[in-house]
Design an enzyme around this catalytic site. Structure first.
Site, PDB file in Angstrom:
ATOM      1  N   CYS A 185      -6.614  -6.131   3.954  1.00 52.55           N
ATOM      2  CA  CYS A 185      -7.896  -5.863   4.623  1.00 52.55           C
ATOM      3  C   CYS A 185      -8.986  -6.805   4.119  1.00 52.55           C
ATOM      4  O   CYS A 185      -9.958  -7.077   4.825  1.00 52.55           O
ATOM      5  CB  CYS A 185      -8.340  -4.424   4.365  1.00 52.55           C
ATOM      6  SG  CYS A 185      -7.039  -3.213   4.583  1.00 52.55           S
ATOM      7  N   ALA A 199       0.808  -1.227   0.000  1.00 52.40           N
ATOM      8  CA  ALA A 199       0.000   0.000   0.000  1.00 52.40           C
ATOM      9  C   ALA A 199       0.843   1.281   0.000  1.00 52.40           C
ATOM     10  O   ALA A 199       0.725   2.116  -0.913  1.00 52.40           O
ATOM     11  CB  ALA A 199      -0.938  -0.023   1.203  1.00 52.40           C
ATOM     12  N   ARG A 234     -25.758  15.179  23.377  1.00 51.29           N
ATOM     13  CA  ARG A 234     -26.594  15.914  24.357  1.00 51.29           C
ATOM     14  C   ARG A 234     -26.315  15.424  25.767  1.00 51.29           C
ATOM     15  O   ARG A 234     -26.160  16.203  26.701  1.00 51.29           O
ATOM     16  CB  ARG A 234     -28.077  15.700  24.028  1.00 51.29           C
ATOM     17  CG  ARG A 234     -28.587  16.640  22.968  1.00 51.29           C
ATOM     18  CD  ARG A 234     -30.073  16.886  23.091  1.00 51.29           C
ATOM     19  NE  ARG A 234     -30.815  15.678  23.419  1.00 51.29           N
ATOM     20  CZ  ARG A 234     -32.010  15.370  22.944  1.00 51.29           C
ATOM     21  NH1 ARG A 234     -32.608  16.192  22.111  1.00 51.29           N
ATOM     22  NH2 ARG A 234     -32.640  14.276  23.298  1.00 51.29           N
TER      23      ARG A 234
HETATM   24  C1  LIG Z   1      -6.179  -9.474   7.957  1.00 51.11           C
HETATM   25  C2  LIG Z   1      -5.982  -7.983   7.894  1.00 51.11           C
HETATM   26  C3  LIG Z   1      -7.083  -7.145   7.817  1.00 51.11           C
HETATM   27  C4  LIG Z   1      -6.898  -5.765   7.763  1.00 51.11           C
HETATM   28  N1  LIG Z   1      -8.009  -4.958   7.691  1.00 51.11           N
HETATM   29  C5  LIG Z   1      -7.850  -3.610   7.631  1.00 51.11           C
HETATM   30  C6  LIG Z   1      -8.974  -2.753   7.531  1.00 51.11           C
HETATM   31  O1  LIG Z   1     -10.128  -3.222   7.494  1.00 51.11           O
HETATM   32  N2  LIG Z   1      -8.766  -1.412   7.477  1.00 51.11           N
HETATM   33  C7  LIG Z   1      -7.505  -0.869   7.500  1.00 51.11           C
HETATM   34  O2  LIG Z   1      -7.370   0.358   7.424  1.00 51.11           O
HETATM   35  N3  LIG Z   1      -6.409  -1.663   7.593  1.00 51.11           N
HETATM   36  C8  LIG Z   1      -6.547  -3.010   7.659  1.00 51.11           C
HETATM   37  N4  LIG Z   1      -5.448  -3.823   7.726  1.00 51.11           N
HETATM   38  C9  LIG Z   1      -4.113  -3.220   7.811  1.00 51.11           C
HETATM   39  C10 LIG Z   1      -3.541  -2.905   6.427  1.00 51.11           C
HETATM   40  O3  LIG Z   1      -3.551  -4.057   5.635  1.00 51.11           O
HETATM   41  C11 LIG Z   1      -2.131  -2.389   6.588  1.00 51.11           C
HETATM   42  O4  LIG Z   1      -2.166  -1.255   7.406  1.00 51.11           O
HETATM   43  C12 LIG Z   1      -1.492  -2.018   5.258  1.00 51.11           C
HETATM   44  O5  LIG Z   1      -1.343  -3.151   4.455  1.00 51.11           O
HETATM   45  C13 LIG Z   1      -0.128  -1.382   5.492  1.00 51.11           C
HETATM   46  O6  LIG Z   1       0.469  -1.125   4.269  1.00 51.11           O
HETATM   47  P1  LIG Z   1       2.046  -0.969   4.182  1.00 51.11           P
HETATM   48  O7  LIG Z   1       2.363  -0.749   2.755  1.00 51.11           O
HETATM   49  O8  LIG Z   1       2.531   0.001   5.179  1.00 51.11           O
HETATM   50  O9  LIG Z   1       2.621  -2.369   4.701  1.00 51.11           O
HETATM   51  P2  LIG Z   1       2.411  -3.837   4.139  1.00 51.11           P
HETATM   52  O10 LIG Z   1       1.082  -4.002   3.535  1.00 51.11           O
HETATM   53  O11 LIG Z   1       2.815  -4.735   5.263  1.00 51.11           O
HETATM   54  O12 LIG Z   1       3.483  -3.923   2.986  1.00 51.11           O
HETATM   55  C14 LIG Z   1       4.856  -3.899   3.232  1.00 51.11           C
HETATM   56  C15 LIG Z   1       5.508  -4.687   2.125  1.00 51.11           C
HETATM   57  O13 LIG Z   1       6.917  -4.535   2.257  1.00 51.11           O
HETATM   58  C16 LIG Z   1       7.508  -5.775   1.945  1.00 51.11           C
HETATM   59  N5  LIG Z   1       8.829  -5.746   2.594  1.00 51.11           N
HETATM   60  C17 LIG Z   1       9.093  -5.618   3.916  1.00 51.11           C
HETATM   61  N6  LIG Z   1      10.419  -5.580   4.116  1.00 51.11           N
HETATM   62  C18 LIG Z   1      10.991  -5.677   2.898  1.00 51.11           C
HETATM   63  C19 LIG Z   1      12.342  -5.678   2.462  1.00 51.11           C
HETATM   64  N7  LIG Z   1      13.351  -5.589   3.335  1.00 51.11           N
HETATM   65  N8  LIG Z   1      12.587  -5.798   1.130  1.00 51.11           N
HETATM   66  C20 LIG Z   1      11.560  -5.896   0.234  1.00 51.11           C
HETATM   67  N9  LIG Z   1      10.272  -5.904   0.590  1.00 51.11           N
HETATM   68  C21 LIG Z   1       9.993  -5.775   1.919  1.00 51.11           C
HETATM   69  C22 LIG Z   1       6.563  -6.809   2.511  1.00 51.11           C
HETATM   70  O14 LIG Z   1       6.731  -8.054   1.885  1.00 51.11           O
HETATM   71  C23 LIG Z   1       5.211  -6.173   2.217  1.00 51.11           C
HETATM   72  O15 LIG Z   1       4.656  -6.618   0.993  1.00 51.11           O
HETATM   73  C24 LIG Z   1      -5.587  -5.221   7.775  1.00 51.11           C
HETATM   74  C25 LIG Z   1      -4.482  -6.067   7.856  1.00 51.11           C
HETATM   75  C26 LIG Z   1      -4.666  -7.436   7.906  1.00 51.11           C
HETATM   76  C27 LIG Z   1      -3.447  -8.332   7.989  1.00 51.11           C
END
Ligand SMILES: Cc1cc2nc3c(=O)[nH]c(=O)nc-3n(C[C@H](O)[C@H](O)[C@H](O)COP(=O)(O)OP(=O)(O)OC[C@H]3O[C@@H](n4cnc5c(N)ncnc54)[C@H](O)[C@@H]3O)c2cc1C
Length: 469
Positions: A57, A23, A458
């Site tokens: 999510c 994301a 309220r």
């Molecule tokens: C089951 C579930 C349900 C959820 N439901 C909700 C919801 O309803 N509403 C909401 O707002 N949020 C929800 N979330 C949370 C949301 O999915 C996360 O907040 C969001 O995905 C964060 O995005 P990000 O890009 O920061 O991290 P991530 O999605 O964790 O992506 C990080 C990426 O970096 C990669 N990575 C890490 N280190 C390295 C490295 N050294 N080299 C190369 N690649 C690397 C990982 O493989 C990963 O793909 C949910 C999460 C889960 C698990």
């Protein structure tokens, strides 16, 4: 081998390197690409997993069968990113950031081959790591996390091949309760084992109690105040039960939903600043503090809580996407800021909607704020209109000033998204008295003539007045 970048040479194409392809990372890359073409900016993104730009999510709804296909959760494939001139390198893990040298060392996950890539600008979007307690049996077949699409697929494979129908969910945060629903939908007998006194510790315990009761009403066995000590396996090595200090809960499948930590090992090793929750510290432009050409966003950072004024780790996709867009704008030479969060979240278990924003009572106390509370029960529609469902709304307001500090809502259809009214009021710094005159929409199918949020405001206003008189 080191691939070179422009390193600030005027007129030369710069290189933006992104670590993490979900994301925050791919929103940043896409936004930067929207603002700068490939002749001005080269974008290289590293993702160690099999998927990019996917919705974690949606995993509970895919596992539960509401979303039939895995690929519906993929917002943009690697090929689609590459077609937009983003050099996305899948299955490639960044294993070191050399801040002084302006380069990262990446390893091909399958071949083990390593190479250095230099950057002019760096985005760290490494997300969060699920907590996997170090206890016997945690890696046994049949024990699953639900962080990635691979995790979701592995769980679905287990569900397809397991004859027994007993599932234990460890953890009763929003992922735990959403997974309880998914497993109920798959026809499982579900037990939720929870360390806290009530499920949904993001609520006050009195509101968590309502969730507990409703989940029991759905046929879920709720075990609170219980620490899981080990996972027991059978003769075939597969999971057979979850053990706490004083009981055993038979299980054919176990789902772990215990929470996450910011994934910041790389950043820590590189000497970048981390906060007390282990997340990277940034300024309002999402630039890592003290580093002109490094940004970070999503689950790997701490954010400013606009209500308490302190830094928190709030790992939500809603923030990760916004962070990415802000980072991409700034990395492409524009200007955007992320002011902070009020802490709004909504989730559901079957027909029960659970929502919260702002501070809980214990957060207010920790912040040194004196407060009053008001809790009301009302209905989602006019009482006479078919389908009206009850909901409970709790508000916290600051003593003396009456400023809204937090809201929690538990109820059925129409309850959850009502929290957005409170989120806006919090962001605007409104008092509960000001909230009472908000011009909210009304017609019998949508709310009683006094919307439940207004009724709660309220009551909170009266509580503020009597606390100050
Ligand atoms: C089951 C579930 C349900 C959820 N439901 C909700 C919801 O309803 N509403 C909401 O707002 N949020 C929800 N979330 C949370 C949301 O999915 C996360 O907040 C969001 O995905 C964060 O995005 P990000 O890009 O920061 O991290 P991530 O999605 O964790 O992506 C990080 C990426 O970096 C990669 N990575 C890490 N280190 C390295 C490295 N050294 N080299 C190369 N690649 C690397 C990982 O493989 C990963 O793909 C949910 C999460 C889960 C698990």
């Amino acid at each position: 081998m080191s691939m070179s970048a422009a390193r600030g040479v005027p007129g030369k194409r710069e290189r933006l390197v992104v670590i993490g392809g979900d994301a925050a990372g791919m929103s940043a890359a896409s936004q930067a690409r929207r603002l700068k073409g490939p002749d001005e900016l080269e974008i290289v993104a590293f993702e160690r997993g099999h998927f990019t730009s996917f919705s974690a999510c949606g995993i509970p709804y895919w596992v539960g069968g509401d979303v039939p296909e895995r690929d519906q959760l993929i917002a943009r494939t690697a090929e689609e990113h590459r077609a937009r001139d983003i050099d996305l390198r899948m299955r490639t893990e960044v294993v070191e950031i050399d801040v002084a040298g302006g380069r990262v060392r990446a390893r091909d996950v399958d071949s083990g081959a390593e190479s250095w890539t230099s950057y002019d600008k760096l985005v760290i979007a490494t997300g969060a790591r699920p907590i996997r307690p170090d206890m016997p049996g945690v890696d046994a077949p049949g024990v699953h996390g639900v962080q990635t699409l691979d995790d979701g697929q592995a769980l679905l494979d287990t569900l397809a091949h397991t004859r027994g129908r007993r599932a234990v969910v460890v953890g009763a945060g929003y992922i735990g309760v959403e997974m309880a629903e998914a497993l109920i939908n798959r026809g499982y007998e579900v037990t939720v084992v929870n360390r806290g006194s009530e499920p949904m510790s993001t609520l006050d315990p009195d509101m968590g109690r309502l969730v507990h009761e409703a989940m029991e009403g759905l046929g879920i066995t709720m075990v609170d105040d219980a620490e899981v000590t080990k996972i027991l396996t059978g003769g075939d090595g597969r999971v057979r039960a979850v053990a706490t200090e004083d009981a055993e809960y038979p299980a054919d499948v176990v789902v772990l939903g215990i929470g996450v930590h910011p994934e910041t090992a790389l950043a820590r090793a590189a000497g970048l600043p981390l906060g007390e929750h282990g997340g990277l510290l940034t300024d309002l432009a999402m630039r890592v503090r003290g580093h002109e050409n490094i940004w970070a966003g999503g689950d790997c950072v701490e954010v400013l809580d606009l209500v308490s004024g302190s830094e928190r780790h709030v790992p939500l996709g809603t923030h990760a996407n916004k962070h990415g867009q802000i980072i991409g704008t700034n990395a492409a030479g524009g200007y955007a800021t992320f002011p902070g969060v009020v802490g709004t979240a909504v989730s559901k278990v079957c027909d029960l909607e659970i929502a919260r924003t702002g501070l809980r009572e214990k957060d207010a106390r920790r912040a040194g704020l004196q407060y009053v509370t008001a809790t009301i029960e009302s209905t989602s529609r006019a009482g006479y209109y078919p389908g009206a469902e009850t909901m409970t709304v709790k508000l916290l307001a600051e003593r003396r000033t009456g400023r809204l500090l937090g809201a929690q809502i538990v109820g059925r259809e129409g309850a959850g998204k009502r929290v957005d009214v409170a989120a806006v009021a919090l962001t605007a710094g409104m008092t509960v008295e000001q909230m009472t005159s908000l011009d909210l929409g009304y017609a019998p199918p949508f709310s009683p003539v006094w919307d439940p949020v207004l009724v709660a405001a309220r009551k909170a206003t009266k509580a503020v007045m009597s606390a100050t008189s």
